[in-house]
Design an enzyme around this catalytic site. Structure first.
Site, PDB file in Angstrom:
ATOM      1  N   GLU A  90      40.460  36.172  50.967  1.00  0.00           N
ATOM      2  CA  GLU A  90      39.626  35.288  50.157  1.00  0.00           C
ATOM      3  C   GLU A  90      40.295  33.937  49.925  1.00  0.00           C
ATOM      4  OE1 GLU A  90      37.271  38.470  47.315  1.00  0.00           O
ATOM      5  OE2 GLU A  90      39.119  37.554  46.570  1.00  0.00           O
TER       6      GLU A  90
ATOM      7  N   VAL B  43      38.634  40.225  35.517  1.00  0.00           N
ATOM      8  CA  VAL B  43      38.619  40.324  36.987  1.00  0.00           C
ATOM      9  C   VAL B  43      39.462  39.228  37.652  1.00  0.00           C
ATOM     10  CG1 VAL B  43      36.374  41.479  37.111  1.00  0.00           C
ATOM     11  CG2 VAL B  43      36.463  38.985  37.235  1.00  0.00           C
TER      12      VAL B  43
ATOM     13  N   GLY C  16      39.750  47.389  36.941  1.00  0.00           N
ATOM     14  CA  GLY C  16      38.459  47.307  37.639  1.00  0.00           C
ATOM     15  C   GLY C  16      38.200  45.877  38.032  1.00  0.00           C
ATOM     16  N   ASP C  17      38.302  45.552  39.310  1.00  0.00           N
ATOM     17  CA  ASP C  17      38.200  44.142  39.682  1.00  0.00           C
ATOM     18  C   ASP C  17      37.520  43.928  41.026  1.00  0.00           C
ATOM     19  OD1 ASP C  17      40.092  45.141  41.315  1.00  0.00           O
ATOM     20  OD2 ASP C  17      41.635  43.675  40.818  1.00  0.00           O
TER      21      ASP C  17
END
Lengths: 361, 361
Positions: free
Chosen positions: A67, A304, A237-238
């Site tokens: 990314e 996140v 949690g991402d």
């Protein structure tokens, strides 16, 4: 060396290696870096509206993702390159590595290239601590730390630096991770308790931090484990398909997020309806929305990670590293004597084969 | 040094500086680099459908633009950082500078970081030469070179390497630019003619290359200047509002482009209707569409530059530089002994202030 960009050295860009980053962080001190970084992130959240919020640009493959996360405040530009490849650890590689670039919007020239694996660990922890400053119960000292992997010690140090949290209750499904965390944090001013169940870890905790690495929908916390008045800092949690909290906890909590369009895809709230109300952290920091309203409230920071936090981290390193010698300068940008004469630069290069050809010709 | 990535050096990424790029290019030879690069770009155009075509990510400001141009063929990933700031030359800076990264899709690790200002000049010229290989009249030897700035000599060398073009007719509105171009190219095997008007420059030319730097809609070529049977290589018009050719030339030509969605915004064809027929260069190279069909046809390559060309250039440098010592290795990626123990890496760093704190505590 003090970094003074000179008109004679327009080709050079400072580079902070992993080695230099460690030197810089240890010279300033980990806690102080985390406290200062929290301050930088806070400043940038306060001027949230100055930033252009470009969605991250992802290249997905079977094995993972690469990314690019760019953002700009109109004066400076930053982007992070980050990969996520769960199978990497099998080959001795990191699941996630990162580097970043900070640049001058006015002329487009890069000002800094830096490793960001360590820096991201620091900024993630600093962002959690920042959220907790506004959301955790008054006088919080005890934190359950569920998930004792790579991020856990950074979380501990950041919460100590920003809130004075000094009692930690450690739990991980893998006892080896807890042992490592215990060994790393012992002697650094914490009262450390090793717990054998998550239920035991949350006993008496003011803050519950979940930083587990489960790839699938997991339920690290179930509803009955979360009493009133706590702050939940959900870090693990991402990404789509990766959550840590039971849905019922979410519906009992006031939820605070970085950037709703991203968190609704990647965060805990992917389990909720698309219009489930959430608050934006920047609005709390800017004084537009109240954070913790009353002692019995359950607050949840659904972390996140967002590009502005990386920008703040780049801005911090750029400000701090220039006063030190913890960088080298890379000859990154072509700087011919005459801007239009790029070819002439090749021609006049010492020992140029082109020049030899001309002389022979 | 021969580059052999080792499991002991997972933290290191090869870096090619401007200095190293010049050494590499001059060691191989400029013409040979251009010929080889043309081959790499040709190979990648032939497998066009393997590439993901992500739109470039642009951050615009009053002064200019910073862009990230990523692409991937599923095995490797590349992106270029490039700025465009017309006013930069006033401060002695380059209008356009660039650097790039080549990475392994399988593990997300960067394989190469390189300067791309010189490399982009080379790949732009190589792409033009590649298009001309398929589009220019058989036996072309004479090229009008209108616009004698930074790109002009690279175009000349690439057309010599790929097509044997050895007669150049130079023209620039700024006589100083022509003088520079003449000085740089003399003795390199060209018959060089300096022209005082663009009309004179195109006389007898098989190929007309326009590479001017005008920022506004300009008309470097008017309709009556272009006779039948020529190939036009339009390099300079490459962003919204920047064109070089009169619209009437476009309607008389068969137009070939890199990637229509991008060229319709940035290229000469921004002057035409959105559905004006164009051919894709990759289809010509892959043998799906005929290039030049007959001698009297006017062909036009409306070049704007595309991410796959940068990918080809990164792939070329990565293949070639590893056999040389024209790079250094950057300690870019954190590589702790135990992947989950990033904090432990800080703790155990020689002279760590954290370790000192522990011992004191």
């Amino acid at each position: 060396m003090t970094y003074t960009p000179s008109i004679d050295k327009l080709n050079l860009v400072p580079f902070v290696s992993v080695h230099h980053m460690m030197e810089l962080v240890l010279e300033i001190g980990v806690e102080r870096v985390l406290a200062e970084l929290t301050g930088y992130i806070e400043e940038d959240f306060r001027r949230w509206e100055d930033f252009d919020k470009t969605p991250r640009v992802a290249a997905h493959s079977r094995e993972g993702v690469i990314e690019l996360m760019p953002t700009s405040d109109g004066r400076h530009y930053g982007f992070k390159y980050v990969n996520g490849h769960p199978k990497n650890t099998r080959e001795g590689r990191q699941t996630v590595t990162a580097f970043g670039v900070y640049a001058d919007v006015g002329n487009g020239y890069p000002l800094l290239i830096t490793e960001m694996t360590i820096l991201t660990a620091l900024r993630t922890a600093a962002t959690s601590a920042l959220a907790a400053k506004y959301l955790a119960p008054e006088g919080s000292r005890t934190m359950a730390l569920i998930g004792n992997g790579a991020q856990s010690e950074f979380q501990a140090m950041a919460f100590k630096a920003a809130l004075g949290v000094d009692r930690l209750r450690l739990y991980d499904i893998d006892g080896g991770a807890t042992k490592k965390c215990l060994r790393n944090l012992s002697g650094l001013g914490f009262e450390l308790t090793v717990c054998t169940t998550p239920e035991e870890a949350v006993e008496g905790a003011d803050i519950i931090t979940t930083a587990t690495a489960d790839k699938q929908y997991a339920t690290i916390l179930t509803d009955n484990m979360v009493g009133s008045g706590v702050h939940i800092n959900a870090v693990g949690g991402d990404c789509p398909g990766k959550t840590e909290l039971h849905r019922d906890i979410l519906t009992r909590s006031d939820i605070f997020v970085e950037y709703p369009p991203q968190t609704r895809i990647e965060g805990e709230i992917q389990q909720l309806a698309e219009d489930h109300p959430v608050e934006e952290l920047w609005q709390v920091i800017a004084g537009k929305v109240k954070g913790r309203r009353e002692p019995r409230q359950i607050t949840l920071f659904d972390s996140v990670g967002f590009a502005t936090e990386d920008f703040s981290a780049l801005r911090y390193v750029y400000d701090r590293v220039r006063e030190t010698d913890h960088f080298i300068e890379l000859d990154l940008l072509a700087d011919p004597d005459e801007p239009r004469d790029l070819f002439g630069m090749l021609l006049r290069f010492p020992g140029s084969s082109l020049l030899a050809a001309k002389k022979a010709g």
